[in-house]
Design a protein around this motif. Structure first.
Motif, PDB file in Angstrom:
ATOM      1  N   UNK A 162       0.815  -1.210   0.000  1.00 12.90           N
ATOM      2  CA  UNK A 162       0.000   0.000   0.000  1.00 12.90           C
ATOM      3  C   UNK A 162       0.849   1.262   0.000  1.00 12.90           C
ATOM      4  N   UNK A 163       1.930   1.255   0.765  1.00 10.35           N
ATOM      5  CA  UNK A 163       2.751   2.447   0.935  1.00 10.35           C
ATOM      6  C   UNK A 163       3.847   2.573  -0.120  1.00 10.35           C
ATOM      7  N   UNK A 164       4.544   1.491  -0.395  1.00 10.89           N
ATOM      8  CA  UNK A 164       5.722   1.572  -1.253  1.00 10.89           C
ATOM      9  C   UNK A 164       5.370   1.812  -2.715  1.00 10.89           C
ATOM     10  N   UNK A 165       4.185   1.419  -3.132  1.00  9.39           N
ATOM     11  CA  UNK A 165       3.826   1.666  -4.529  1.00  9.39           C
ATOM     12  C   UNK A 165       3.638   3.160  -4.787  1.00  9.39           C
ATOM     13  N   UNK A 166       3.442   3.942  -3.738  1.00  6.20           N
ATOM     14  CA  UNK A 166       3.184   5.377  -3.899  1.00  6.20           C
ATOM     15  C   UNK A 166       4.461   6.204  -4.085  1.00  6.20           C
ATOM     16  N   UNK A 167       5.620   5.637  -3.826  1.00  8.22           N
ATOM     17  CA  UNK A 167       6.849   6.418  -3.889  1.00  8.22           C
ATOM     18  C   UNK A 167       7.578   6.182  -5.206  1.00  8.22           C
ATOM     19  N   UNK A 168       8.396   7.159  -5.586  1.00  5.81           N
ATOM     20  CA  UNK A 168       9.047   7.100  -6.897  1.00  5.81           C
ATOM     21  C   UNK A 168      10.045   5.954  -7.001  1.00  5.81           C
ATOM     22  N   UNK A 169      10.603   5.516  -5.872  1.00  4.20           N
ATOM     23  CA  UNK A 169      11.535   4.385  -5.914  1.00  4.20           C
ATOM     24  C   UNK A 169      10.829   3.097  -6.292  1.00  4.20           C
ATOM     25  N   UNK A 170       9.535   3.034  -6.050  1.00  2.32           N
ATOM     26  CA  UNK A 170       8.731   1.924  -6.520  1.00  2.32           C
ATOM     27  C   UNK A 170       8.612   0.754  -5.554  1.00  2.32           C
ATOM     28  N   UNK A 171       7.811  -0.205  -5.957  1.00  4.33           N
ATOM     29  CA  UNK A 171       7.511  -1.405  -5.182  1.00  4.33           C
ATOM     30  C   UNK A 171       8.177  -2.609  -5.818  1.00  4.33           C
ATOM     31  N   UNK A 172       8.824  -3.415  -5.021  1.00  8.04           N
ATOM     32  CA  UNK A 172       9.472  -4.618  -5.529  1.00  8.04           C
ATOM     33  C   UNK A 172       8.441  -5.581  -6.115  1.00  8.04           C
ATOM     34  N   UNK A 173       8.713  -6.051  -7.321  1.00 10.83           N
ATOM     35  CA  UNK A 173       7.841  -7.044  -7.946  1.00 10.83           C
ATOM     36  C   UNK A 173       7.814  -8.313  -7.101  1.00 10.83           C
ATOM     37  N   UNK A 174       8.944  -8.681  -6.525  1.00  6.64           N
ATOM     38  CA  UNK A 174       8.994  -9.882  -5.683  1.00  6.64           C
ATOM     39  C   UNK A 174       8.064  -9.749  -4.484  1.00  6.64           C
ATOM     40  N   UNK A 175       8.014  -8.543  -3.886  1.00  8.19           N
ATOM     41  CA  UNK A 175       7.110  -8.329  -2.756  1.00  8.19           C
ATOM     42  C   UNK A 175       5.658  -8.447  -3.215  1.00  8.19           C
ATOM     43  N   UNK A 176       5.349  -7.862  -4.372  1.00  9.45           N
ATOM     44  CA  UNK A 176       3.991  -7.952  -4.897  1.00  9.45           C
ATOM     45  C   UNK A 176       3.590  -9.409  -5.113  1.00  9.45           C
ATOM     46  N   UNK A 177       4.515 -10.219  -5.642  1.00  7.31           N
ATOM     47  CA  UNK A 177       4.224 -11.634  -5.889  1.00  7.31           C
ATOM     48  C   UNK A 177       4.113 -12.420  -4.585  1.00  7.31           C
ATOM     49  N   UNK A 178       4.826 -11.972  -3.568  1.00  7.04           N
ATOM     50  CA  UNK A 178       4.739 -12.639  -2.268  1.00  7.04           C
ATOM     51  C   UNK A 178       3.359 -12.432  -1.655  1.00  7.04           C
ATOM     52  N   UNK A 179       2.791 -11.263  -1.894  1.00  5.05           N
ATOM     53  CA  UNK A 179       1.464 -10.947  -1.363  1.00  5.05           C
ATOM     54  C   UNK A 179       0.365 -11.552  -2.228  1.00  5.05           C
ATOM     55  N   UNK A 180       0.602 -11.588  -3.548  1.00  2.00           N
ATOM     56  CA  UNK A 180      -0.422 -12.081  -4.480  1.00  2.00           C
ATOM     57  C   UNK A 180       0.241 -12.960  -5.535  1.00  2.00           C
ATOM     58  N   UNK A 181      -0.002 -14.270  -5.485  1.00  2.00           N
ATOM     59  CA  UNK A 181       0.611 -15.185  -6.461  1.00  2.00           C
ATOM     60  C   UNK A 181       0.262 -14.838  -7.909  1.00  2.00           C
ATOM     61  N   UNK A 182      -0.831 -14.119  -8.119  1.00  2.00           N
ATOM     62  CA  UNK A 182      -1.241 -13.741  -9.479  1.00  2.00           C
ATOM     63  C   UNK A 182      -0.715 -12.370  -9.878  1.00  2.00           C
ATOM     64  N   UNK A 183       0.217 -11.830  -9.110  1.00  2.00           N
ATOM     65  CA  UNK A 183       0.709 -10.475  -9.376  1.00  2.00           C
ATOM     66  C   UNK A 183       1.335 -10.366 -10.763  1.00  2.00           C
ATOM     67  N   UNK A 184       1.971 -11.436 -11.232  1.00  5.32           N
ATOM     68  CA  UNK A 184       2.612 -11.382 -12.542  1.00  5.32           C
ATOM     69  C   UNK A 184       1.623 -11.023 -13.641  1.00  5.32           C
ATOM     70  N   UNK A 185       0.453 -11.665 -13.615  1.00  2.77           N
ATOM     71  CA  UNK A 185      -0.575 -11.374 -14.617  1.00  2.77           C
ATOM     72  C   UNK A 185      -1.083  -9.935 -14.466  1.00  2.77           C
TER      73      UNK A 185
END
Length: 411
Positions: free
Chosen positions: A347-370
């Motif tokens: 929720x927080x890290x996606x808002x900053x210019x440095x961005x959100x780790x794709x690995x973290x997104x996939x850890x939270x949601x297995x379908x994040x890749x799609x």
């Protein structure tokens, strides 16, 4: 006054923290937020925990610094008893309410108490919010001499009719006077704007942004007006006295602000925040987005240490009474699960210019890749950065950041 506090677990009277709070603490920075809950008048849109003179029920502004200092001393004992490593404060932020309704000497005394309790790192960012009608060069000089090095001015708008709709009582001309005085004293400066007030035109919003830029502050925040339940503004809109903010116009205003700020040399580093170079971003706010540790002092203030979150009682009278009895002023708390902590990072890290780790997104949601493939196709994230493992929002993505988060966190 703000809405009801969250529903959580009972907070122990001695303030003791569970063992989880100390896990990994040496790898996190420590910060202080100081809440000053006083205002001369209540703005119609405001949902913060603030009180005018007639709402204090016996609490006195003149006693407030001493009450805050009591909580500072209490917190130092709690942290020591919890076995947390000794950490200096990396940033301190005084917010409100209107911190500058208190004498500058009171703010300096509270800051000194924090310094005595924890020490403060050299060249730490120490900020106070300020109503431009409540400060002058002498007041700002006293702040600087007391250890403050940054002032955030509540401007909101340069247009008198918009300020009237928001029920902001300050003289708009005093913002530029205050910023200039602060800069002359060597203080860093920030200006807060709000867009989307009922009736505000795109041209009026342009005027506000251009006026703020002309002051040459180090930092500008621009927040979309949110109509909070229970506020006077919400009642006025419900009664048809004022128009509800138009989402499409809000988006146009955001895009205009981003363009004007970029042309003036400001870089966005969080969806609602721009600075002149990385040295002028708000280090305190970054600590929230990076899930660091902070203690929130004052009525209604929230704290977070190692996945343990708690919040103080709201009214200054109740707050002072608890501390006078030697008890924690906390009203409740919660210990966040690992899953919840990961979701909050998304929720927080996606808002900053440095961005959100794709690995973290996939850890939270297995379908994040799609989902990410769809974000790239819809030009919501930078394609090259996403392929490299980081989700960085495009301008279009910033406008739809909440939607992206909802999709990533969907079960």
């Amino acid at each position: 006054m703000a809405g009801p506090l969250p529903i959580g677990d009972p907070a122990p009277a001695d303030g003791s923290l569970p063992a989880q709070a100390a896990v990994g603490a040496a790898d996190r920075t420590f910060h202080a937020y100081v809440h000053i809950p006083f205002c001369t008048v209540r703005c119609g849109y405001c949902d913060f925990n603030t009180y005018t003179a007639g709402e204090l029920a016996g609490a006195r502004q003149s006693d407030y610094a001493d009450v805050l200092i009591a909580e500072v001393k209490f917190s130092a004992q709690v942290i020591m008893d919890a076995g947390l490593p000794k950490r200096k404060l990396s940033t301190v932020f005084f917010g409100g309410g209107t911190p500058t309704l208190l004498p500058a000497s009171d703010l300096a005394r509270i800051l000194e108490a924090l310094r005595n309790a924890f020490e403060i790192v050299e060249d730490a960012e120490v900020t106070t919010e300020a109503n431009p009608d409540t400060v002058d060069a002498d007041y700002l000089r006293e702040l600087r001499n007391g250890g403050f090095n940054r002032v955030s001015f509540g401007m909101q708008s340069a247009v008198s009719s918009v300020l009237a709709t928001l029920e902001r009582s300050h003289n708009p001309e005093n913002v530029s006077i205050g910023v200039a005085a602060a800069k002359e004293l060597g203080l860093k400066t920030s200006v807060d704007l709000i867009y989307g007030a009922p009736g505000e035109t795109l041209a009026e919003w342009r005027q506000s942004v251009e006026t703020a830029i002309a002051m040459q502050p180090d930092h500008i925040s621009a927040y979309a007006l949110i109509v909070e339940d229970g506020t006077k503004l919400a009642r006025q809109i419900k009664a048809g006295q004022l128009a509800e903010p138009d989402e499409d116009l809000q988006a146009d205003k955001y895009e205009l602000a981003d363009s004007l700020l970029a042309d003036a040399g400001f870089d966005w580093y969080e969806v609602s925040n721009w600075s002149r170079g990385s040295e002028n971003l708000s280090a305190h706010n970054i600590s929230y987005w990076a899930s660091q540790d902070w203690w929130g002092y004052g009525p209604g203030a929230h704290s977070h240490v190692g996945g343990v979150r708690w919040w103080n009682v709201k009214h200054p009278t109740s707050f002072a009474a608890k501390l006078a009895e030697g008890n924690s002023p906390a009203a409740g708390r919660e210990t966040l699960s690992e899953r919840t902590r990961l979701e909050e990072r998304v929720l927080l890290e996606i808002r900053i210019s440095e961005g959100l780790s794709v690995d973290l997104a996939k850890k939270v949601n297995p379908d994040a890749g799609k989902l990410i493939a769809g974000f790239i196709a819809d030009e919501l994230v930078d394609a090259k950065a996403a392929i490299g493992g980081v989700l960085k929002l495009t301008l279009k993505g910033r406008l739809l950041a909440d939607s992206l988060v909802r999709k990533l966190l969907a079960d």
